[in-house]
Scaffold this active site. Structure first.
Site, PDB file in Angstrom:
ATOM      1  N   THR A   1       0.850  -1.180   0.000  1.00 25.37           N
ATOM      2  CA  THR A   1       0.000   0.000   0.000  1.00 25.37           C
ATOM      3  C   THR A   1       0.889   1.234   0.000  1.00 25.37           C
ATOM      4  O   THR A   1       2.095   1.151   0.253  1.00 25.37           O
ATOM      5  CB  THR A   1      -0.938  -0.023   1.232  1.00 25.37           C
ATOM      6  OG1 THR A   1      -1.783   1.137   1.229  1.00 25.37           O
ATOM      7  CG2 THR A   1      -0.139  -0.039   2.530  1.00 25.37           C
ATOM      8  N   CYS A   2       0.311   2.381  -0.304  1.00 26.51           N
ATOM      9  CA  CYS A   2       1.074   3.640  -0.304  1.00 26.51           C
ATOM     10  C   CYS A   2       0.068   4.783  -0.205  1.00 26.51           C
ATOM     11  O   CYS A   2      -0.909   4.689   0.529  1.00 26.51           O
ATOM     12  CB  CYS A   2       1.939   3.748  -1.553  1.00 26.51           C
ATOM     13  SG  CYS A   2       1.015   3.714  -3.106  1.00 26.51           S
ATOM     14  N   GLY A   3       0.273   5.858  -0.965  1.00 26.49           N
ATOM     15  CA  GLY A   3      -0.673   6.958  -0.944  1.00 26.49           C
ATOM     16  C   GLY A   3      -1.887   6.700  -1.815  1.00 26.49           C
ATOM     17  O   GLY A   3      -3.029   6.856  -1.385  1.00 26.49           O
TER      18      GLY A   3
END
Length: 285
Positions: free
Chosen positions: A239-241
Site C-alpha cells: 500500500t502507499c498513498g
C-alpha cells in the site's frame, strides 16, 4: 542485463530490441498535481521512439472518487487496443521519473492477465542520460486485439484489507515515506488522517532505488525487506498513498521471486480518508 524472469529490462536491452516486431513501448509518466507538470505534453515533446502514452488517470475507474483506480477489464481492453497493445506483445513500460508510475502500469497489465510486460529500469532519465534516441509528436499506433483475463489474486479491496488488518493473514508493506507512516508528517492530500494500518511494515520507495535511479538488485532488495521484518516467501500486500508506489514494492517482490504479491488499490487515500478504519502512529511494531 535482465534475466528472463526479471520484471525489468535495461536500457541496453531495449535499445537492442526496439525494432523487434513484438515489442511495444509504453510511456506511463504521471506526476502529483502539485508538480504542475503535464505528462502528455512532455510525451509529445520527447519520448522513446515508437512509444504510446498511457494516461493512468483516464484509463481508470471513472465511477470511483479515488484517483486512478484500476478500470474494468472491458474499459482497459478498449483503451489499450487503441494504443496498439495486444495479445502477443512484449510490453515495455517506462516513465519520466525512473520507475514509479511505470510499475503501476506494469501491475495493471498483470492484473488484466498480460504477463509479458516489463519495466524499463531507470526509465526515460537513464535513456536520455545515455544519449539514446528520442522522438517527438503524437503516437500513431495500429489497433490490436487485447484479451483481458482479470487476475483477482494481485488486487486487494477495502473490505479485504479490513480482514487482513484484523486477522494478520497477509503481511502489509507501506511504501510511503517514514514521516507519513509514523504520522509525524502530513499527507499531501487534504482530509486524510496521519499514521498507518495496524501491523504494517514500512519500506519507503527511497529504500528500493539505487543512486542511478534503477531498482536495487534482488540481493540488495532482500536485505531491505529482511531489515523491515518482511518474509518475502509469505503473502504480501503493498500500500502507499494512492496505489502507485505500492506497485514498486510489487515489482521489487517480483524481482526477488515473488511475482504474485498484491496491491491495495485504494491505499491510504481510501483508508486514511475513512472515519472507521483503524489507524496507529509511530514506528512499525
Amino acid at each position: 542485463m535482465s534475466t528472463p524472469s526479471d520484471p525489468l529490462v535495461s536500457t541496453a536491452w531495449l535499445a537492442q530490441h526496439l525494432d523487434a516486431p513484438d515489442v511495444r513501448v509504453v510511456d506511463a509518466s504521471w506526476h502529483m498535481p502539485a508538480a504542475q507538470r503535464d505528462p502528455h505534453k512532455e510525451f509529445l515533446a520527447a519520448h522513446i521512439p515508437g512509444a504510446v502514452f498511457f494516461d493512468i488517470d483516464e484509463i481508470a475507474d471513472e465511477t470511483s472518487d479515488l484517483p486512478h483506480m484500476i478500470p474494468t477489464p472491458t474499459k482497459f481492453a478498449s483503451r489499450v487496443r487503441k494504443l496498439g497493445l495486444g495479445d502477443g506483445s512484449r510490453i515495455v513500460v517506462y516513465d519520466s521519473t525512473g520507475i514509479l508510475p511505470a510499475a503501476r502500469v506494469w501491475w495493471h497489465f498483470r492484473a488484466m492477465g498480460h504477463e509479458d510486460v516489463v519495466v524499463l529500469d531507470g526509465g526515460l532519465p537513464k535513456w536520455i542520460a545515455e544519449g539514446r534516441a528520442i522522438e517527438d509528436g503524437p503516437a500513431m499506433p495500429q489497433e490490436r486485439h487485447f484479451t483481458p483475463r482479470y487476475q483477482a489474486d494481485v488486487y486487494r479491496s477495502l473490505e479485504q484489507m479490513r480482514d487482513i488488518v484484523a486477522t494478520g493473514r497477509e503481511q502489509i508493506i507501506d511504501a510511503r515515506a517514514a514521516g507519513r507512516f509514523d504520522g509525524v508528517d502530513p499527507e499531501p492530500r487534504a482530509g486524510l488522517r496521519s499514521g498507518h494500518m495496524p501491523g504494517a511494515r514500512n519500506i519507503p520507495l527511497s529504500a528500493l532505488i539505487a543512486p542511478d535511479g534503477t531498482l536495487l538488485s534482488a540481493e540488495k532488495l532482500k536485505s531491505v525487506f529482511e531489515a523491515a521484518g518482511v518474509d518475502i516467501n509469505k503473502p504480501v500486500v503493498s500500500t502507499c498513498g494512492s496505489g502507485i508506489t505500492a506497485s514498486v514494492v510489487a515489482l521489487a517482490l517480483a524481482r526477488m521471486g515473488n511475482p504474485r504479491s498484491a496491491v491495495y488499490d485504494g491505499s491510504w487515500t481510501e483508508w486514511g480518508g475513512l472515519a472507521d478504519t483503524p489507524v496507529v502512529t509511530g514506528p512499525a511494531q
